[in-house]
Design an enzyme around this catalytic site. Structure first.
Site, short mmCIF file in Angstrom:
data_model
loop_
_atom_site.label_atom_id
_atom_site.label_comp_id
_atom_site.label_asym_id
_atom_site.label_seq_id
_atom_site.Cartn_x
_atom_site.Cartn_y
_atom_site.Cartn_z
N ARG A 195 0.85 -1.21 0.00
CA ARG A 195 0.00 0.00 0.00
C ARG A 195 0.89 1.26 0.00
O ARG A 195 0.54 2.25 -0.63
CB ARG A 195 -0.97 0.02 1.19
CG ARG A 195 -0.30 0.07 2.54
CD ARG A 195 -1.29 0.29 3.68
NE ARG A 195 -0.62 0.16 4.97
CZ ARG A 195 -1.07 0.67 6.11
NH1 ARG A 195 -2.19 1.36 6.13
NH2 ARG A 195 -0.41 0.48 7.23
N HIS A 207 -5.09 -3.74 2.64
CA HIS A 207 -5.40 -4.63 3.78
C HIS A 207 -5.95 -5.94 3.22
O HIS A 207 -7.07 -6.33 3.46
CB HIS A 207 -6.38 -3.95 4.75
CG HIS A 207 -5.81 -2.72 5.40
ND1 HIS A 207 -5.36 -1.63 4.67
CD2 HIS A 207 -5.59 -2.41 6.70
CE1 HIS A 207 -4.89 -0.70 5.50
NE2 HIS A 207 -5.02 -1.16 6.74
N GLU A 239 -19.09 2.76 -0.58
CA GLU A 239 -18.30 2.14 -1.64
C GLU A 239 -19.09 1.94 -2.92
O GLU A 239 -18.54 2.11 -4.02
CB GLU A 239 -17.73 0.79 -1.15
CG GLU A 239 -16.68 0.92 -0.05
CD GLU A 239 -17.26 1.08 1.35
OE1 GLU A 239 -16.46 1.13 2.30
OE2 GLU A 239 -18.50 1.14 1.50
N ARG A 268 -1.21 -4.47 3.96
CA ARG A 268 -1.03 -3.54 5.07
C ARG A 268 0.38 -3.69 5.63
O ARG A 268 1.00 -2.72 6.05
CB ARG A 268 -2.05 -3.85 6.17
CG ARG A 268 -1.87 -2.96 7.39
CD ARG A 268 -2.52 -3.56 8.63
NE ARG A 268 -2.39 -2.68 9.78
CZ ARG A 268 -2.64 -3.05 11.02
NH1 ARG A 268 -3.01 -4.28 11.27
NH2 ARG A 268 -2.49 -2.20 12.01
N ASP A 313 -7.85 -6.12 13.62
CA ASP A 313 -9.24 -5.78 13.28
C ASP A 313 -10.13 -7.01 13.30
O ASP A 313 -11.36 -6.89 13.34
CB ASP A 313 -9.32 -5.10 11.90
CG ASP A 313 -8.96 -3.63 11.97
OD1 ASP A 313 -9.00 -3.07 13.07
OD2 ASP A 313 -8.64 -3.05 10.92
N SER A 344 -5.07 5.39 5.27
CA SER A 344 -4.79 3.95 5.35
C SER A 344 -4.49 3.33 3.99
O SER A 344 -3.67 2.43 3.88
CB SER A 344 -5.99 3.21 5.97
OG SER A 344 -6.11 3.55 7.33
N PHE A 396 -14.10 -4.67 1.90
CA PHE A 396 -15.25 -3.85 1.54
C PHE A 396 -15.53 -3.84 0.04
O PHE A 396 -16.46 -3.17 -0.41
CB PHE A 396 -15.09 -2.41 2.06
CG PHE A 396 -14.90 -2.33 3.55
CD1 PHE A 396 -15.63 -3.15 4.40
CD2 PHE A 396 -14.00 -1.43 4.10
CE1 PHE A 396 -15.45 -3.09 5.78
CE2 PHE A 396 -13.81 -1.36 5.48
CZ PHE A 396 -14.55 -2.18 6.32
#
Length: 330
Positions: free
Chosen positions: A24, A128, A78, A187, A136, A51, A104
Site C-alpha cells: 500500500r 489490507h 463504496e 497492510r 481488526d 490507510s 469492503f
C-alpha cells in the site's frame, strides 16, 4: 480525455520503489508519479485515504465550490464510489480510481461488475488484502475476496509482491483502455523480491513470470503478493535438500490465463508437480496446481491477533510452508 503515455508501464517500472515496505505504501509512491504522467488521473477513497495511501500530493480535495483539486472524498459509501467512477469514465475526461479495504469490495461489487460489463477502465485500490491485517479481526480480514473478484469476467486482479510488481500493476491498469483493474495491496511490510532470473522485465507483463530456478525443475512453487517471500524461502530450504525448484510469481492470474499455451507451458511444464501459496481460498488454485498439486491457502475465516500470530496459527511461516511442501514431495 484521459490520455495515457504509450510507455506508462515502462516509465513506472523504471522508477519503482526498491525498499522493503507495505505494497500500500509502494502504491502511494507509484501514484504520485502516475499522477504527473497522467494529468487526467483523479480519485480518492471511501474515507480511508491515510490507510490506503491514495492521496495525490500537492493537490487539494474537490469541494462543493472548488473543482480544481484531484482528490475526491467519496465518503463511506463504496457502492456510490464505484458508480461515480463509472459515470466519470462515461464522461471521458478523467481516469478515476477509488480505494478502500479489500474486505469492503463486497459493497461495490455491482459497479465493479458493471464496469467490466461495459468495458470501462476503472481502477480499484484494495488495501489490507489478507488475514495479516491482524487486530481488526475476522470481519475485516479478506479470505474469499481475491477470488470473488477474479470471478468477474474482464476484471484484471493484481496482487503484487513488492515495489516493482506494484508499479507494474499501476502501469498495466492505466494502459488498459477498455476494462477495469483491481490492485490488492498489503497492510504489512514486505521485502523487495530478489529476481534471480536474468533478462528484462517483459515477462512480468504476461501475468506470471519466473522469479527463481532453472530449466528442468523437480517442482514449481507459484505464489502471489505477500506469499512470494514464503515461496522463495521454501525454495532455499528445498535446494539445500538437493531439489531443483522453480518459483513463479503470479501478479495477475487472469492475464496469465490469456497468454499463449507455449508461454504457459514454459512456466508450468507438463508432469512437474506444482504447489500454490496464497493467503486466501485454496480451491480455485487447482486450475494451476492440478489434481495432484498442493494448494496452500486459508479456507476458514481469519482471527483477531497480530499479523505474526496469525501467520503462525494459519501456517504461513517459512518453516510451516517448507514442511508442507517437503511432506507433499515426499
Amino acid at each position: 480525455g484521459g490520455r495515457v503515455p504509450a510507455d506508462i508501464v515502462d516509465q513506472l517500472l523504471a522508477a519503482a520503489p526498491e525498499e522493503a515496505a507495505a505494497t500500500r505504501a509502494h502504491g502511494g509512491a507509484v501514484l504520485q508519479l502516475a499522477a504527473e504522467l497522467v494529468p487526467a488521473l483523479v480519485g480518492g477513497s471511501a474515507d480511508l485515504a491515510p490507510s490506503t495511501k491514495t492521496m495525490i500530493k500537492d493537490s487539494p480535495a474537490i469541494a462543493a465550490d472548488d473543482f480544481s483539486g484531484r482528490n475526491i472524498h467519496f465518503g463511506i459509501r463504496e457502492h456510490a464510489m464505484g458508480a461515480i467512477e463509472n459515470g466519470m469514465l462515461y464522461h471521458g475526461a478523467f481516469r478515476p480510481y477509488g480505494a478502500t479495504f479489500l474486505v469492503f469490495a463486497d459493497y461495490m461489487r455491482p459497479p465493479i461488475r458493471l464496469a467490466a460489463l461495459s468495458g470501462l477502465p476503472a481502477i480499484y485500490i484494495f488495501t489490507h488484502d489478507s488475514i495479516f491485517v491482524g487486530e481488526d479481526g475476522p470481519t475485516h480480514e479478506p479470505v474469499e475476496h481475491a477470488f470473488s473478484l477474479r470471478l468477474i469476467p474482464g476484471l484484471h486482479v493484481y496482487r503484487p509482491a513488492d515495489g516493482k510488481e506494484t508499479a507494474l500493476a499501476w502501469g498495466m491498469a492505466l494502459a488498459r483502455a477498455n476494462a477495469p483493474t483491481a490492485l490488492l495491496l498489503s497492510r504489512q511490510k514486505l521485502p523487495p523480491v530478489e529476481r534471480k532470473v536474468s533478462g528484462d522485465l517483459a515477462d512480468m507483463k504476461r501475468g506470471a513470470y519466473l522469479v527463481a530456478g532453472a530449466e528442468k525443475p523437480d517442482a514449481i512453487l507459484a505464489a502471489t503478493g505477500s506469499e512470494l517471500e514464503l515461496a522463495l524461502a521454501a525454495r532455499e530450504a528445498l535446494v539445500e535438500d538437493g531439489k531443483k525448484v522453480n518459483v513463479v510469481s503470479i501478479p495477475c492470474l487472469e492475464l496469465f490465463e490469456e497468454q499463449d499455451p507455449v508461454y504457459r507451458q514454459r512456466l508450468f511444464p507438463q508432469g512437474v508437480p506444482v504447489a500454490t501459496i496464497e493467503a486466501g481460498l485454496s480451491g480455485p488454485w487447482r486450475g494451476i496446481a492440478g489434481p495432484d498439486g498442493l494448494t496452500i491457502g486459508i479456507d476458514t475465516f481469519g482471527a483477531s491477533a497480530p499479523a505474526s500470530v496469525n501467520a503462525e496459527k494459519f501456517g504461513f511461516t517459512p518453516e510451516a510452508v517448507t514442511e508442507k511442501i517437503r511432506d507433499w514431495l515426499g
